[in-house]
Design an enzyme around this catalytic site. Structure first.
Site: not given
Lengths: 590, 590
Positions: A110, A174, A205, A231-232, A234, A271-272, A280-281, A340, A445
């Site tokens: 990614g 990938r 990986d 590289k990431t 995350d 109000k929210y 970041g899985r 995530e 993304y």
């Protein structure tokens, strides 16, 4: 070899406002994009003068703390490159030989902001220190290496991508190089192009595969060396010598800008509750960093949920409790950050999904719900606790292998529904009497391809330049790394990729893996507070970001200390700031 | 009265780094937020010297082109303020009397970046030109006026909000002042505080109510005047004299940053179609502006869909056609912009929803689907054409009045599913043989509360300063407006609010409404291309943004002319750029 001062003045970019045949045309650049093209990229001072490489002691395995590692198996898997010393660049008087090199570079996985600058850094190293060298960019990721699809990178080709986001200069992919046939293809490419070296820009990986490739080339007595580049976005590929993976800084700042805006909205509207899911899985570094930048009311850190073996109900109750306490203080709004990968950290959810996969594969799912009796007691309770929409999603959406698609579950929406249900219950019981409205967000993304921050731009350029140096000095199987700040004082070197590894048992074989660096809690949780005043070990310092967060979260929960970082600036205020995680991990006082 | 140069140097902010008792504490500000506090706010030159007001001719109704307006009814509804001339500020030699004023200000409706600067502008006007005056901030929107909940605004109170996003200085609300009882309450507040004037900062509805309030105060012979200030990120409150509503510039730039990032991601990854839904329920200005800033492959403009009476199938086919053409060119990725309000623009959807509301209210919905026979033919076809998830959403989610909740439909996800279905069909027919993967995005809340751009910061400050001036000169029932660029040359004045109005027939009565300014297509669609070289009328120029887009969209569809605007910069590149819509509507050459 050109002099250092010229490089640090951005030599390679000056006066080239019209690119010849790039994939991108500067004519369709925004003003900000254009302004970034000539942004100067200073190098660590050691890279601005003649340098040599000093080897450290022989390395072992698992640079990450707290793992018990099967060192012997790693040594067996990497007979050629295991145990290599780390390499450190130090100043010297005489320049290295002006040998011409043929180097390849490949982007893997990614996108992360800064990838183009790594390539620019390699290119400029070769221009400066190894005139007449050639840099090949393999197209579309590792598949480009295997299929020998490449482009020869020139100054004009690279120029429009300098300091720009994305990976589109040569694109990524990938695919993996891991079977004997695939190694064979890579060898053929290396031979055909007469490659002296290959830089693999990727995550855990991809760096594992880079090491396998280095081992393979060495075992065949090929001259092609391999250097990995971390590289990431995350942020989960790091160790002492590689303090951060590139892209993390930019991505977090983009998300933090959005979170800060949503916070201002929450406070203005009153109000929210905004539930923000962040990329970041595997690890929750992004969520933690964004929390440190913005001070949300609630932040869920997956590693903590896992360490404390929390259930989904525990998480829901924690959120609901804070909402109730805030309501008593007059705040019926707030901001909540969720990683995530939250669901993957909850053991009972994993168990439920495993059972569901079995049942869906082998049994009839009757309308009456009798099938549910096949679930274990705890799983049945959890299933009933889930909102109906999530139940349906779990039953309906399956991947090609028939497995439930956890990734498709919108955790932030699920939590909103569970909190609604819990608050409704408390309303019935008379312990809550206010209004709750949830708004869900997913920031993903939009953070992977932003224009790199000044930090990522500089860091990546130095990584690339250093990767060129390591190859020039004949190094292989190393991850390129830099340490410290400011940039001029960065040390530069490489760390044995095998030193970052462990093995996993898969299909009866040991498989090497670079361990993901998770948010460090243990050291911090066990740390005697009185130690804080003493100087901390590296392991202890790694716990600093979580410790800082943990010390503040109760205050952030009930008071509103929201911070709005605003859009990333390239000039002026905060433009050279470094993210909190890295600063704290480098030992800055919290 | 202080001299002009002092003001344009940001007098009111200098040297006040510690605020006394603000709702916000500068100590929890980010570096960028802090850097914005002292950002200088230049005034239009007419506001920097003594000025007087020159009245224009008597006004009529409906400043927007193309409407046939019931002028008589508007005149009847506003006997006191109808027909007021527009007001223009022009330089003069002598200063206006240094009368002390008591002014109130209220924020109404959703947030838009810059609201705090309007308040700062009013405050600074009173400080500069009417020393000893008092400014009250009504808290929580129009309800604050009715309940007389206010805070007396001081320099220290206002300071931390200068150039900051959000509405949290005094907060906003969605209540309306419209019943006789509510007018009575507002009168009581005006009398209690001895108000000389009230500035209502809001959108079309709020400005309509501001005018009713002006009329009401005048009819009671009260001294309290009312000035409206045009606020909405949607950009649909504008006319010749009020060229843009504040917040539009910032919101569009925030969304465009995200879109640009997603575009780079799309191009790098090469396998996703990103469907981006953007705020703007009534009008598609935001979507159009973002398209002009970023050049997406497909942009759906709601007004065009409505004008061409397109069906959902037409829209789906258009998107699918472009996807197929791009696939033939080797592009299996792209970016598609969709306005939030798309569904509301499609007549057949409106019809279906009306019928569903009837059926759900009065009939039994049988599992077998016989109920569907009660739908008209076209509605039945449309219902069957919709993805199942949307069908279920339409049947299940109802608002408290039992109506289908169109707002809850995630249009971007619906379109992805419909495009998938259509592409599957074409695959079966052999006319498409590629892979399609959709990713959905909604960019909404993160744009409403960002730090205002330099444009919005300056524009809002001038609007506030001018609103103070209009009240000082005793004007009422006007909308404050500015024209032209650069800021020093802006003209400043007010336009009769009744001139923007039309009436709608509701419950047997005429109700005044300010007509929303929609994306202008008509003039452009009917315009002979040869006219383009001639000088255009104001109505014709209003069509310029859509015309520009329409002239480019076929090229953007098939070529990738993506532009990444990058994060909003406050210094340097593009920091003083004005959005395309406003520039084009001001007559800039496309």
């Amino acid at each position: 070899m050109s002099s250092s001062s010229v490089i640090s003045n951005g030599r390679s970019t000056a006066g080239k406002s019209s690119a010849a045949t790039p994939g991108r045309l500067a004519s369709v650049y925004s003003e900000v994009q254009t302004s970034r093209l000539n942004h100067p990229l200073p190098l660590p001072s050691v890279l601005t003068k003649p340098f040599k490489i000093v080897d450290g002691p022989r390395s072992s395995a698992a640079g990450n703390p707290g793992f018990s590692v099967n060192v012997d198996e790693i040594a067996k898997l990497f007979p050629g490159v295991f145990g290599q010393p780390s390499a450190m660049l130090v100043p010297t008087d005489s320049a290295v030989s002006d040998q011409k090199l043929k180097i390849g570079v490949v982007l893997s996985g990614g996108q992360a902001p800064g990838g183009h600058n790594v390539i620019s850094g390699i290119f400029d190293y070769l221009q400066d220190r190894s005139k007449g060298s050639i840099l090949y960019g393999f197209k579309g990721g590792p598949a480009g290496v295997m299929k020998c699809k490449y482009v020869e990178l020139t100054s004009d080709f690279i120029y429009p991508y300098r300091n720009q986001g994305g990976f589109d200069m040569i694109c990524s992919g990938r695919d993996k190089i891991e079977t004997p046939e695939q190694f064979k293809q890579a060898e053929e490419t290396a031979l055909k192009l007469d490659l002296d070296g290959l830089v693999v820009i990727g995550g855990d990986d991809s760096n594992t595969n880079a090491c396998l490739l280095a081992e393979n080339f060495r075992s065949k007595n090929m001259k092609t060396r391999v250097i990995g580049c971390p590289k990431t976005i995350d942020g989960d590929l790091k160790c002492k010598e590689v303090p951060t993976s590139f892209g993390f800084d930019t991505a977090c700042k983009i998300y933090a800008e959005m979170i800060g805006n949503v916070m201002t909205d929450a406070r203005s509207t009153g109000k929210y509750y905004h539930f923000v899911r962040l990329m970041g899985r595997a690890a929750s570094h992004i969520t933690l960093e964004c929390a440190l930048q913005t001070h949300p009311n609630i932040t869920i850190i997956g590693e903590e949920v896992a360490a404390k073996k929390q259930t989904l109900k525990n998480v829901t109750d924690y959120i609901t409790d804070v909402i109730c306490k805030r309501a008593e203080l007059g705040y019926n709004y707030g901001v909540i950050l969720i990683p995530e990968g939250l669901i993957d950290f909850i053991p009972e959810v994993q168990q439920l999904i495993a059972e569901l996969n079995e049942i869906l594969a082998h049994d009839v799912v009757d309308e009456g719900g009798l099938w549910k009796n096949k679930l274990r007691n705890q799983s049945q309770q959890l299933f009933d606790f889930l909102p109906q929409a999530i139940q349906e999603q779990l039953m309906l959406e399956r991947d090609p292998h028939g497995n439930v698609q956890v990734a498709k579950i919108e955790t932030e929406k699920m939590l909103i529904q569970m909190v609604e249900t819990e608050l409704e219950k408390r309303k019935q019981e008379g312990t809550y009497k206010f209004q709750f409205k949830g708004q869900s967000h997913f920031f993903g993304y939009e953070g992977r391809c932003g224009l790199p921050t000044n930090f990522d731009a500089t860091y990546c350029y130095a990584l690339g330049y250093a990767a060129g140096a390591l190859l020039h000095f004949g190094k292989t199987g190393l991850a390129v790394g830099n340490l410290g700040a400011p940039v001029e004082e960065w040390t530069v070197g490489g760390t044995a990729l095998t030193a970052l590894m462990d093995v996993e048992r898969r299909h009866g074989k040991f498989k090497p893996v670079i361990k993901k660096a998770m948010v460090e809690l243990e050291v911090c949780m066990n740390l005697n507070p009185s130690l804080l005043s003493k100087s901390l070990s590296h392991d202890e310092i790694l716990g600093a970001p979580f410790r800082k967060f943990a010390s503040m979260r109760d205050e952030w929960a009930l008071k509103n200390g929201y911070i709005s970082p605003g859009p990333i600036q390239f000039i002026g205020a905060a433009s050279n700031d470094i993210n909190h995680t890295l600063l704290l991990e480098l030992g800055a006082q919290a």
